[in-house]
Design an enzyme around this catalytic site. Structure first.
Site, mmCIF file in Angstrom:
data_model
loop_
_atom_site.group_PDB
_atom_site.id
_atom_site.type_symbol
_atom_site.label_atom_id
_atom_site.label_comp_id
_atom_site.label_asym_id
_atom_site.label_seq_id
_atom_site.Cartn_x
_atom_site.Cartn_y
_atom_site.Cartn_z
ATOM 1 N N TRP A 8 34.817 37.848 39.270
ATOM 2 C CA TRP A 8 36.781 37.892 40.280
ATOM 3 C C TRP A 8 37.671 36.388 39.202
ATOM 4 O O TRP A 8 36.798 35.787 39.388
ATOM 5 C CB TRP A 8 36.616 36.923 41.600
ATOM 6 C CG TRP A 8 37.904 37.019 42.324
ATOM 7 C CD1 TRP A 8 39.143 38.155 41.985
ATOM 8 C CD2 TRP A 8 37.953 36.149 43.303
ATOM 9 N NE1 TRP A 8 39.975 37.898 43.311
ATOM 10 C CE2 TRP A 8 39.634 36.301 43.481
ATOM 11 C CE3 TRP A 8 37.807 34.925 43.642
ATOM 12 C CZ2 TRP A 8 40.148 35.418 43.921
ATOM 13 C CZ3 TRP A 8 38.548 33.780 43.917
ATOM 14 C CH2 TRP A 8 39.793 34.619 44.898
ATOM 15 N N ASP B 287 30.583 32.631 47.535
ATOM 16 C CA ASP B 287 31.751 33.105 47.410
ATOM 17 C C ASP B 287 31.096 34.288 48.833
ATOM 18 O O ASP B 287 30.913 35.521 47.917
ATOM 19 C CB ASP B 287 32.258 33.795 46.261
ATOM 20 C CG ASP B 287 33.376 34.074 46.607
ATOM 21 O OD1 ASP B 287 34.047 34.428 48.096
ATOM 22 O OD2 ASP B 287 34.380 34.398 45.267
ATOM 23 N N ALA C 140 33.390 36.590 50.599
ATOM 24 C CA ALA C 140 34.592 37.334 50.935
ATOM 25 C C ALA C 140 35.138 39.118 51.366
ATOM 26 O O ALA C 140 35.359 39.329 52.208
ATOM 27 C CB ALA C 140 35.330 37.451 49.830
ATOM 28 N N LYS D 228 39.605 39.759 54.139
ATOM 29 C CA LYS D 228 39.560 41.118 54.314
ATOM 30 C C LYS D 228 38.422 42.267 55.477
ATOM 31 O O LYS D 228 38.632 43.004 55.627
ATOM 32 C CB LYS D 228 38.249 41.480 53.127
ATOM 33 C CG LYS D 228 38.335 40.693 51.726
ATOM 34 C CD LYS D 228 39.697 41.395 50.834
ATOM 35 C CE LYS D 228 40.133 40.508 49.567
ATOM 36 N NZ LYS D 228 40.678 40.883 48.774
HETATM 37 N N1 PLP Z 1 35.734 35.930 46.549
HETATM 38 C C1 PLP Z 1 36.255 36.698 46.024
HETATM 39 C C2 PLP Z 1 35.301 37.549 44.994
HETATM 40 C C3 PLP Z 1 37.889 37.834 46.135
HETATM 41 O O1 PLP Z 1 37.406 39.017 45.413
HETATM 42 C C4 PLP Z 1 38.701 37.333 46.834
HETATM 43 C C5 PLP Z 1 40.196 38.627 47.427
HETATM 44 O O2 PLP Z 1 40.346 39.336 46.142
HETATM 45 C C6 PLP Z 1 38.806 36.162 47.317
HETATM 46 C C7 PLP Z 1 37.585 35.107 46.915
HETATM 47 C C8 PLP Z 1 40.133 35.381 48.142
HETATM 48 O O3 PLP Z 1 40.152 35.625 49.307
HETATM 49 P P1 PLP Z 1 41.337 35.167 49.592
HETATM 50 O O4 PLP Z 1 42.027 35.960 50.261
HETATM 51 O O5 PLP Z 1 40.681 34.301 51.334
HETATM 52 O O6 PLP Z 1 41.427 34.047 48.579
#
Ligand code: PLP
Length: 393
Positions: A129, A209, A211, A244
Site C-alpha cells: 500500500w 495492517d 484493513a 472497508k
Molecule cells: N491499510 C491498507 C492496506 C489500506 O488499503 C488502507 C486503505 O485503503 C488502509 C490501511 C487505511 O484505511 P483507513 O481508511 O481506515 O485509514
C-alpha cells in the site's frame, strides 16, 4: 517561508481521479480508489450501519470528548467480533486505543515503535500500500524491503522467511493481515504459523495492517493467521480499520491493538499510546466508532452486518473468478481467482494502462492495480474488450 518547501510528493491515485473527473465520456470505468462498489457501481452505506446511525441520532445526549484512548466498549466489542476469546486479552496483555481509521492506527503504532526503539528497522514486502513507506519514514524509522510476490504471483514465503532470519531482535515486520493491497496474494495459514514462531523466537515485533477482514474468505478465516501470531508472540501490534468492513471510510473508525509480555507493560503501553494520540489528534472522532459499537452491541444488527459483509465478499470473489477467465493471448490473469480481496495487480505496462484510459475510458492505477469491485455486469464486457485490445499492443 513555504516557498522553501520541496515539491510535494504526488499520489498516483489522486492524479488518476482528477483525470477521470475531467473525462467527459459517460461510460468511463473507475478501477482506481479502493472503496467497495456494489453491482450498481455505488459505494453503499450498509443497512446495519444506517439503522445504527438512526439510533445514535435519536439517543445521543452529548458531544463531549471521548478521551484520547477512545471508547472502551467500542474497542472491546470490535476486538471480540474480530478475535473472539483471545487468550492474551484474558491474560491482560492486550492494550487498545481507538484511532481515526487504520491509517491513524498505523501512524500511532510506528510512533510507539520509534519511541521505544528508534534504531528499529521496519521490514516490508513490496509492492505494498503506497502509504506504508511514507508512514514509516514520517516517524524517522528506516524501512527495509523485500519482494512480496513470487514468480507465480503468490506470496513469496521464501523471501519472507529469509527476511525474518536476517532481521535483528527489536526489528519490526509489517504484514498485511489479509487481502493484500495491491497484490491480493495472501500468506497461507501454515506460512503465518511459521512466521509467527520465527518472529516470536527471534524477538521481532509484527505490525499487522488489518484493513479488509471479511472481504477475503470470511472474518474468522481472514484473521486466522493474525490470530496464530497473537497466540505465540510476546509483542505485536494490530492496526484494525473499520473503513472497508463497515463501509465507514469518511467516518474514520479504527483501533490499534497492542500486545506485550506482561500486564504492567500492557498498561504502560496503553497509557503511552493515549499520550501520543493526544499530540496527534487529541481525541478520536466518535461517530464511526459509535456506529460500530451500536452494530456490535445488537445481535440483530450484528447478524445483518455479517450478512451484508458476506454478500460483499461473495461479489468480489465472483468478479475475481470472472476476471481470471477472460480469454487473453499474452496477459495471464489465471492467478486472480486464487488471490483475495478487492485488489489485483494486473501485469500491464505503462503504455497498456495509458491505452486502456485513452481508447477505452478505463481508469487503472499506473502500477496496474485495479479495484476489482469497480467491475459489474454492465461494464465487465467493455473492460474485457479493452484488455483484449491492449493485450495485443
Ligand atoms: N491499510 C491498507 C492496506 C489500506 O488499503 C488502507 C486503505 O485503503 C488502509 C490501511 C487505511 O484505511 P483507513 O481508511 O481506515 O485509514
Amino acid at each position: 517561508m513555504f516557498d522553501r518547501l520541496p515539491p510535494a510528493r504526488t499520489d498516483s491515485l489522486m492524479q488518476l481521479g482528477l483525470l477521470m473527473q475531467a473525462d467527459p465520456r459517460a461510460d468511463k470505468i473507475d478501477l482506481g480508489v479502493g472503496t467497495y462498489r456494489d453491482e450498481r457501481g455505488a459505494i453503499p452505506i450498509m443497512a446495519a450501519v444506517k439503522t445504527a446511525e438512526q439510533t445514535i441520532l435519536n439517543t445521543q445526549t452529548s458531544k463531549g470528548y471521548v478521551g484520547p484512548a477512545g471508547d472502551r466498549e467500542f474497542a472491546l466489542r470490535l476486538q471480540d467480533a474480530t478475535f473472539p476469546g483471545l487468550e492474551a486479552a484474558a491474560a491482560g496483555r492486550l492494550a487498545w486505543i481507538q484511532t481515526p481509521g487504520g491509517t491513524g492506527a498505523l501512524r500511532l503504532a510506528l510512533q510507539l515503535i520509534a519511541q521505544a526503539n528508534p534504531g528499529a528497522h521496519v521490514w516490508i514486502g513490496t509492492p505494498t500500500w503506497p502509504a506504508h513507506l511514507p508512514l514509516i519514514e514520517a516517524v524517522g524509522l528506516k524501512a527495509q524491503t523485500y519482494s512480496h510476490l513470487d514468480a507465480d504471483g503468490a506470496a513469496n514465503v521464501e523471501a519472507l522467511n529469509a527476511t525474518l532470519a536476517q532481521a535483528q531482535s527489536g526489528d519490526v515486520v509489517l504484514l498485511h493481515g489479509c487481502c493484500h493491497n495491491p497484490t491480493g496474494a495472501d500468506l497461507s495459514l501454515d506460512a503465518w504459523r511459521e512466521a509467527a514462531m520465527v518472529a516470536a523466537n527471534r524477538g521481532l515485533t509484527p505490525l499487522i495492517d488489518l484493513a479488509y477482514p471479511g472481504l477475503g474468505d470470511g472474518v474468522e478465516e481472514d484473521v486466522a493467521g493474525v490470530r496464530a501470531l497473537l497466540d505465540v508472540c510476546e509483542t505485536a501490534l494490530v492496526a484494525l480499520s473499520c473503513s472497508k468492513s463497515f463501509g465507514l471510510y469518511r467516518d474514520r473508525a479504527g483501533m490499534l491493538m497492542m500486545l506485550s509480555g506482561s500486564v504492567a507493560t500492557a498498561a504502560n503501553l496503553g497509557q503511552t499510546a493515549a499520550g501520543q494520540a493526544r499530540l496527534l489528534w487529541s481525541n478520536p472522532p466518535d461517530h464511526g466508532a459509535a456506529v460500530v459499537k451500536a452494530v456490535l452491541s445488537s445481535p440483530e444488527l450484528t447478524h445483518q452486518w455479517r450478512a451484508e459483509l458476506d454478500a460483499m465478499r461473495v461479489r468480489v470473489n465472483a468478479v475475481r473468478a470472472r476476471l481470471s477467465g477472460i480469454p487473453l493471448q499474452r496477459l495471464d490473469l489465471s492467478r486472480l481467482s486464487q488471490q483475495r480481496g478487492m485488489f489485483a495487480l494486473l501485469p500491464l505496462s505503462g503504455d497498456q494502462v495509458l491505452a486502456l484510459r485513452e481508447r477505452h475510458a478505463v481508469y487503472v492505477d499506473a502500477s496496474g492495480r485495479i479495484n476489482v469491485a469497480g467491475l459489474n455486469d454492465s461494464n465487465f464486457a467493455r473492460f474485457a474488450a479493452g484488455l483484449a485490445d491492449v493485450d495485443l499492443a
